[in-house]
Design a protein around this motif. Structure first.
Motif, PDB file in Angstrom:
ATOM      1  N   GLU A  61       0.863  -1.171   0.000  1.00 28.67           N
ATOM      2  CA  GLU A  61       0.000   0.000   0.000  1.00 28.67           C
ATOM      3  C   GLU A  61       0.901   1.222   0.000  1.00 28.67           C
ATOM      4  O   GLU A  61       1.309   1.703   1.047  1.00 28.67           O
ATOM      5  N   PRO A  62       1.240   1.709  -1.174  1.00 26.38           N
ATOM      6  CA  PRO A  62       2.219   2.791  -1.238  1.00 26.38           C
ATOM      7  C   PRO A  62       1.666   4.090  -0.674  1.00 26.38           C
ATOM      8  O   PRO A  62       0.473   4.347  -0.745  1.00 26.38           O
ATOM      9  N   ARG A  63       2.536   4.852  -0.085  1.00 27.49           N
ATOM     10  CA  ARG A  63       2.197   6.193   0.399  1.00 27.49           C
ATOM     11  C   ARG A  63       3.386   7.099   0.090  1.00 27.49           C
ATOM     12  O   ARG A  63       4.500   6.618  -0.044  1.00 27.49           O
ATOM     13  N   PHE A  64       3.102   8.382   0.037  1.00 31.32           N
ATOM     14  CA  PHE A  64       4.213   9.334   0.033  1.00 31.32           C
ATOM     15  C   PHE A  64       4.779   9.382   1.435  1.00 31.32           C
ATOM     16  O   PHE A  64       4.053   9.673   2.380  1.00 31.32           O
ATOM     17  N   GLN A  65       6.049   9.087   1.566  1.00 34.32           N
ATOM     18  CA  GLN A  65       6.634   9.161   2.896  1.00 34.32           C
ATOM     19  C   GLN A  65       7.986   9.836   2.817  1.00 34.32           C
ATOM     20  O   GLN A  65       8.702   9.675   1.824  1.00 34.32           O
ATOM     21  N   SER A  66       8.322  10.541   3.887  1.00 37.07           N
ATOM     22  CA  SER A  66       9.640  11.141   3.908  1.00 37.07           C
ATOM     23  C   SER A  66      10.666  10.034   4.026  1.00 37.07           C
ATOM     24  O   SER A  66      10.460   9.047   4.707  1.00 37.07           O
ATOM     25  N   SER A  67      11.758  10.233   3.341  1.00 29.32           N
ATOM     26  CA  SER A  67      12.822   9.242   3.396  1.00 29.32           C
ATOM     27  C   SER A  67      13.398   9.198   4.803  1.00 29.32           C
ATOM     28  O   SER A  67      13.424  10.195   5.521  1.00 29.32           O
ATOM     29  N   SER A  68      13.842   8.016   5.204  1.00 33.91           N
ATOM     30  CA  SER A  68      14.425   7.923   6.545  1.00 33.91           C
ATOM     31  C   SER A  68      15.917   8.214   6.506  1.00 33.91           C
ATOM     32  O   SER A  68      16.579   8.216   7.517  1.00 33.91           O
ATOM     33  N   LYS A  69      16.433   8.416   5.315  1.00 31.47           N
ATOM     34  CA  LYS A  69      17.864   8.692   5.189  1.00 31.47           C
ATOM     35  C   LYS A  69      18.083  10.055   4.554  1.00 31.47           C
ATOM     36  O   LYS A  69      17.212  10.587   3.886  1.00 31.47           O
TER      37      LYS A  69
ATOM     38  N   LYS B 478      10.711   4.134  -2.202  1.00 28.19           N
ATOM     39  CA  LYS B 478       9.754   3.045  -2.202  1.00 28.19           C
ATOM     40  C   LYS B 478       8.340   3.622  -2.192  1.00 28.19           C
ATOM     41  O   LYS B 478       7.969   4.388  -1.326  1.00 28.19           O
ATOM     42  N   GLY B 479       7.577   3.252  -3.161  1.00 29.75           N
ATOM     43  CA  GLY B 479       6.195   3.678  -3.146  1.00 29.75           C
ATOM     44  C   GLY B 479       5.945   5.003  -3.838  1.00 29.75           C
ATOM     45  O   GLY B 479       4.832   5.278  -4.236  1.00 29.75           O
ATOM     46  N   ARG B 480       7.005   5.836  -3.984  1.00 29.77           N
ATOM     47  CA  ARG B 480       6.762   7.165  -4.549  1.00 29.77           C
ATOM     48  C   ARG B 480       6.163   7.063  -5.952  1.00 29.77           C
ATOM     49  O   ARG B 480       5.131   7.637  -6.248  1.00 29.77           O
ATOM     50  N   ASP B 481       6.830   6.297  -6.796  1.00 27.90           N
ATOM     51  CA  ASP B 481       6.358   6.199  -8.176  1.00 27.90           C
ATOM     52  C   ASP B 481       5.039   5.431  -8.257  1.00 27.90           C
ATOM     53  O   ASP B 481       4.209   5.697  -9.122  1.00 27.90           O
ATOM     54  N   GLU B 482       4.874   4.516  -7.301  1.00 32.58           N
ATOM     55  CA  GLU B 482       3.605   3.793  -7.256  1.00 32.58           C
ATOM     56  C   GLU B 482       2.456   4.759  -7.002  1.00 32.58           C
ATOM     57  O   GLU B 482       1.414   4.695  -7.647  1.00 32.58           O
ATOM     58  N   VAL B 483       2.672   5.647  -6.052  1.00 25.26           N
ATOM     59  CA  VAL B 483       1.619   6.606  -5.722  1.00 25.26           C
ATOM     60  C   VAL B 483       1.351   7.504  -6.921  1.00 25.26           C
ATOM     61  O   VAL B 483       0.205   7.806  -7.246  1.00 25.26           O
ATOM     62  N   LEU B 484       2.421   7.896  -7.604  1.00 30.31           N
ATOM     63  CA  LEU B 484       2.227   8.747  -8.790  1.00 30.31           C
ATOM     64  C   LEU B 484       1.353   8.039  -9.813  1.00 30.31           C
ATOM     65  O   LEU B 484       0.495   8.652 -10.450  1.00 30.31           O
ATOM     66  N   LYS B 485       1.583   6.743  -9.959  1.00 31.21           N
ATOM     67  CA  LYS B 485       0.759   5.996 -10.916  1.00 31.21           C
ATOM     68  C   LYS B 485      -0.706   6.010 -10.487  1.00 31.21           C
ATOM     69  O   LYS B 485      -1.606   6.110 -11.320  1.00 31.21           O
ATOM     70  N   HIS B 486      -0.899   5.894  -9.175  1.00 33.14           N
ATOM     71  CA  HIS B 486      -2.276   5.957  -8.670  1.00 33.14           C
ATOM     72  C   HIS B 486      -2.893   7.307  -8.996  1.00 33.14           C
ATOM     73  O   HIS B 486      -4.057   7.387  -9.391  1.00 33.14           O
ATOM     74  N   ILE B 487      -2.107   8.376  -8.822  1.00 39.54           N
ATOM     75  CA  ILE B 487      -2.647   9.706  -9.114  1.00 39.54           C
ATOM     76  C   ILE B 487      -2.977   9.808 -10.595  1.00 39.54           C
ATOM     77  O   ILE B 487      -4.010  10.347 -10.991  1.00 39.54           O
ATOM     78  N   ARG B 488      -2.106   9.248 -11.405  1.00 38.15           N
ATOM     79  CA  ARG B 488      -2.338   9.294 -12.845  1.00 38.15           C
ATOM     80  C   ARG B 488      -3.666   8.605 -13.186  1.00 38.15           C
ATOM     81  O   ARG B 488      -4.427   9.060 -14.015  1.00 38.15           O
ATOM     82  N   ARG B 489      -3.905   7.493 -12.482  1.00 40.18           N
ATOM     83  CA  ARG B 489      -5.144   6.767 -12.722  1.00 40.18           C
ATOM     84  C   ARG B 489      -6.359   7.651 -12.405  1.00 40.18           C
ATOM     85  O   ARG B 489      -7.343   7.660 -13.125  1.00 40.18           O
ATOM     86  N   LEU B 490      -6.247   8.389 -11.317  1.00 38.55           N
ATOM     87  CA  LEU B 490      -7.378   9.238 -10.927  1.00 38.55           C
ATOM     88  C   LEU B 490      -7.478  10.472 -11.804  1.00 38.55           C
ATOM     89  O   LEU B 490      -8.561  10.972 -12.074  1.00 38.55           O
ATOM     90  N   TRP B 491      -6.346  10.978 -12.240  1.00 36.34           N
ATOM     91  CA  TRP B 491      -6.334  12.216 -13.012  1.00 36.34           C
ATOM     92  C   TRP B 491      -6.579  11.924 -14.488  1.00 36.34           C
ATOM     93  O   TRP B 491      -7.185  12.717 -15.206  1.00 36.34           O
ATOM     94  N   GLY B 492      -6.090  10.772 -14.964  1.00 30.40           N
ATOM     95  CA  GLY B 492      -6.345  10.404 -16.355  1.00 30.40           C
ATOM     96  C   GLY B 492      -5.276  10.880 -17.322  1.00 30.40           C
ATOM     97  O   GLY B 492      -5.230  10.437 -18.461  1.00 30.40           O
TER      98      GLY B 492
END
Lengths: 445, 520
Positions: A61-69, B478-492
């Motif tokens: 479940e991806p989220r935007f998170q601040s990097s820990s490094k 980790k997850g950053r680009d995944e979230v962007l893809k999700h936004i793209r899905r919502l934004w189109g």
């Protein structure tokens, strides 16, 4: 005084549908894991609760998170013992170390595999997802139907054991009301009056007349009671039953195996796995499954499971004896209109010369028409495997069975040499007939 | 003699560890008396529900709501929690409380009577009072309506699944969940105005402009040394103004402006956004909320004990549980997992009580407003009502407590090959320790600041997001680009994320869905 509510008796498994959604989500990965585990692990312990671990990929479940490094950060810690302001601590070589503290661990979902337990049902569901009994015409033709009586209303004729008392009494009661059947109570009253008069001292005219009237009334009532009986045959109702057709839910599985000296522990072990897998599969489809073990050397006999797999026997090899024994058992105990018959034969391919032809003849003429399915696995030596795997030649039995395979759709022959071969072979044997869906899936991937 | 001991026994609310609704109710009344009359708490009516461990796991996995729509991630959490619980790696909470009116608290059936008493004081009065009185909860959550709303949300999403299929709903929910942390308004309420009012206001404004029009203003020289902003710049500024950009609430923005979503999809975004907003105050008040509840239960059970209404055995059991809740290991302890919010909150509130009743000279200097005012109950109630973690710590963390907990600040700069102990618990360090710890609890500082800054609806419709990089702390890959893809899905359409340094304004990094697609 607060409002106390006892929720403990609420229905359980509130989150079941969430779990199903999760399993569906992780399906592809679960299947990989399960296929792998079936290949690696003993198939004997397939049928139970399964701990599977799924890579977090795909169920993250991806989220935007601040990097820990990186960057510049200040953090507060507790329990200082010896530091004073301005002290320098060298950074550990790898990872966030004490500086990162909890944040590093909190930073993500964790990259480890996600481990949990599947229930037996869930496991088998996944395990058998694209395995289906061969969709053969013959199966449909031979689909054996049993009948079960089912309650269906009432009837006016039937066996006394099926009398429906409630309905019968109901009819009787309404008839008695409609025809004014004299009640016992009224009769008793008249009898009592007569007795009163008889005991009475004054025997004058009125009394005698009254007596006569009463006697007459009594006989009339008694006659009417006879004419309008308490229960008349037309009142009687019987429970009616209809015969309901049920698909047959019983199957018998014949395990035939060559136990002559040429079959070592390894061969038997492989055969056993094949049988277990078949059994597991049948268990999903049928309510009741019998297993018959028939071992053979130059003669065949029905034995129990332990003997079948573990006792040693010496002698030649005559495969047709096993078929004969199987037929005997079928005729004796498993009439085909009640039982679905499955047969699985394992052998190393050796046979008494000339007997293979006899086997094929028997199969063609008698055995195959009885069976829903006949599977033959030939267990090869590791060294032989490479030679024989692709080619059509092989032992006499193998070549002979190839012939049978051509004429019967529900006959399959396969060769295996390693435990890991079994599952793919099994899949091939029972793979869904509509391959088209599969291939299109592959093309997409 | 015998009679006398018997009489004393009767004074106990309960004995032994088994609970019944009878003892629970009796104990509740005794606790309520102390909470209301002595501490002066003000609570929603309580509804106490007894649940089994499985139901507790259920509640855990659906983020603590008694009603929740269906989603696979809740199933995943359930599986995880259950696994941990079965292995014995983690115990279950004794209670779970919901910010609703009436205030629902779940108590585990396994709890002993002593624990039920503790939990009643903790949840049904401590948390309950906090929910009802804290300004964040008052402003941002509607305790009376949340359960009805969840009922609606559950039904709505189930209906959507029926009509549009599981996969379609799941896709939207996945994307919405990924943006949940960025689906809240931090500073302003949802702009809501009836359309007719808006129109009236616009008309009024126009009339005012016409009335006060003066052609002279046109002749004023332009402020930027005569350089007129170019037409394109004016266009962009106008465009941003029309879309009310920049916008920090990504879910809100997508719900209102996405060109591709259907109305049921917008409604789902709305639901997720509402839930995120509902929980936002809880995220901001971890220390205070738990501190308040812990302080309240500690005071109440001690009071009960002093009144002779609970046995020594009960008291021991409660104290054992209490001390493990507020246990704070030192940083070099293997059990250290950051600062324990229960411990920090509880200690601070105990400290406030001490400062109010028995201040030292140092306290008078650092906390002059409350030192020695004698009314610790009022002071605490005021603090509970008007602060969140960040401001509460900034306001009330005393040097005494900093010394007691031996707090120190460690600086970590990427450029150096060493950490520096910036401040410790001494005269020079108090300020910095307090500031730093307060900052660590400021969600605005902890969560990455990402906003929608621009888009051209008439052009390529590319959505521009900006991440304001503070102190050089980037987003976790980790997850950053995944979230962007999700936004793209919502934004189109494509989405670009730029990281901009907050001081220099330089672009630190840039990533977009077109690139990640190409990379994949």
């Amino acid at each position: 005084m607060p409002n106390f509510i006892d929720r403990r008796l609420n229905p359980k498994d509130k989150s079941l549908s969430n779990r199903q959604r999760f399993l569906r989500r992780a399906r592809a990965q679960l299947k990989n894991v399960i296929n792998q585990s079936v290949k690696d692990r003993g198939i004997a312990d397939v049928d139970g609760r399964q701990v599977v671990s799924v890579p977090t990929r795909g169920i993250g479940e991806p989220r935007f998170q601040s990097s820990s490094k990186g960057g510049k950060r200040d953090q507060v810690f507790t329990g200082n013992k010896e530091f004073s302001a301005g002290d320098r601590l060298s950074k550990p070589k790898q990872g966030a170390g004490s500086g990162g503290g909890k944040d590093a661990a909190d930073g993500g979902e964790g990259t480890d595999d996600f481990e949990f337990t599947l229930s037996r049902e869930e496991f088998l569901e996944l395990f058998f997802e694209d395995l289906e009994l061969p969709d053969l015409v013959k199966t449909n033709l031979k689909e054996v139907i049993a009948f079960k009586p089912r309650r269906a209303g009432y009837t006016v004729s039937g066996a006394p054991t099926n009398i429906n008392v409630l309905r019968t009494m109901h009819n009787s009661f309404s008839r008695r009301i409609a025809l004014h059947r004299p009640k016992q109570r009224d009769l008793d009253a008249i009898v009592a009056q007569i007795e009163e008069l008889e005991r009475g001292s004054d025997q004058d005219d009125t009394a005698t007349q009254r007596m006569a009237e009463l006697q007459e009334e009594l006989t009339r009532l008694l006659r009417k009671r006879k004419v309008v009986p308490f229960i008349d045959p037309i009142d009687i109702r019987f429970n009616r039953f209809e015969r309901q057709a049920l698909p047959n839910t019983k199957a018998v599985m014949f395990c035939l195996m060559d136990v002559s000296g040429s079959m070592g522990e390894r061969e038997k072990e492989l055969a056993k796995r094949f049988f277990i897998l078949l059994h597991l599969f049948l268990k999903r489809r049928y309510d009741k499954i019998d297993i018959v073990f028939i071992r053979h050397t130059h003669e065949a006999q029905e034995v129990d499971e332990d003997t079948f797999f573990y006792s040693r026997e010496t002698g030649g090899t005559v495969v047709s004896t096993a078929l004969e024994e199987m037929l005997r058992v079928v005729y004796e105990r498993y009439p085909t209109q009640e039982w679905n018959i499955y047969a699985a034969q394992a052998s190393d391919g050796d046979n008494f010369s000339g007997d293979s032809e006899k086997c094929v003849r028997m199969l063609d003429e008698i055995v195959m028409p009885l069976c829903q399915y006949y599977a033959y696995v030939e267990i090869l030596d590791d060294r032989e495997a490479d030679i024989f795997k692709s080619s059509d030649n092989g032992t006499a039995l193998w070549r002979a069975y190839q012939e049978a395979g051509k004429s019967w759709d529900n006959f399959q022959a396969k060769r295996i040499s390693r435990p890991s071969d079994i599952y793919p072979v099994f899949r091939e044997l029972f793979a869904k007939q509509n391959k088209s869906a599969d291939t299109s899936g592959k093309a997409r991937a | 003699m015998a009679k006398q001991t018997r009489k004393k026994k009767n004074a106990f609310l309960f004995e032994g560890s088994d609970w019944s609704f009878d003892t629970m109710s009796r104990t509740y009344d005794a606790i309520e008396e102390i909470a209301i009359k002595d501490l002066g708490l003000e609570v929603y009516p309580n509804q106490i529900e007894i649940i089994s461990s499985e139901q507790m796991l259920d509640a855990y996995s659906s983020i603590g709501m008694p009603l929740m729509y269906r989603h696979w991630s809740f199933g995943k959490h359930f599986v995880r929690e259950e696994q941990l619980y079965r292995k014995g790696a983690r115990g279950l909470a004794y209670e779970l409380v919901i910010n609703s009116n009436p205030c629902i608290s779940y108590h585990m059936e396994e709890n002993s009577m002593a624990m039920q008493a503790l939990v009643t004081a903790h949840a049904a009065f401590g948390h309950n009072h906090f929910f009802k009185n804290n300004y964040l909860f008052q402003q941002w959550t509607d305790a009376g309506a949340i359960l009805d709303y969840m009922e609606f949300a559950k039904g709505f999403i189930a209906k959507c699944e029926e009509r549009h299929g599981h996969a379609a709903v799941e896709e939207i929910l996945d994307a919405a969940h990924a943006l949940m942390d960025h689906g809240v308004f931090r500073y302003r309420r949802t702009p809501r105005g009836a359309p007719h009012k808006e129109k009236a206001r616009a008309r009024e404004r126009q009339e005012y402009e016409e009335r006060t029009f003066n052609d002279l203003w046109r002749t004023l020289p332009s402020p930027k040394g005569g350089v007129e902003p170019s037409e394109a710049e004016v266009e962009i500024a106008k465009r941003k103004k029309n879309l009310r950009l920049p916008e920090e609430n990504l879910l809100y923005f997508l719900e209102k402006n996405s060109p591709v979503l259907e109305s049921w999809q917008r409604e789902i975004l709305h639901i997720v956004r509402k839930i995120a907003q509902y929980f936002y105050p809880q995220k901001q008040t971890k220390v205070m909320n738990e501190g308040c509840a812990t302080f309240v239960h500690h005071y109440i059970v001690n009071e009960l004990y002093d009144q002779g209404r609970i046995t020594e055995g009960t008291m021991l059991e409660i104290l054992h549980s209490h001390s493990s809740v507020v246990f704070q290991p030192a940083f070099d302890d293997r059990r250290y997992g950051g600062i324990n919010p229960y411990a920090l909150g509880f200690e601070m509130m105990q400290d406030i009580r001490r400062v109010c009743t028995d201040p030292t000279d140092e306290d008078r200097e650092w906390l002059p407003e409350i030192a020695g005012n004698g009314d610790w109950r009022g002071t605490l109630r005021d603090a509970w009502a008007n602060h969140r973690d960040e401001s509460f710590i900034q306001q009330y963390l005393s040097p005494h407590l900093i010394r007691k907990m031996r707090l120190f600040v460690l600086s970590d700069n990427e450029k150096d090959d060493h950490y520096t102990v910036a401040s410790i618990h001494d005269e020079r360090g108090y300020e910095n320790v307090r500031r730093t710890i307060s900052k660590n609890y400021d969600l605005g500082m902890v969560e990455p600041n990402i906003q929608v800054v621009d888009l051209d609806l008439r052009g390529d419709r590319q959505l521009c997001l900006q991440h304001t990089v503070r102190d050089g702390i980037a987003l976790a890959d980790k997850g950053r680009d995944e979230v962007l893809k999700h936004i793209r899905r919502l934004w189109g359409y494509d989405v670009v994320l730029r990281g901009v340094d907050n001081l220099t304004g330089e672009t630190v990094y840039r990533t977009s869905t077109t690139e990640t697609d190409a990379a994949a």
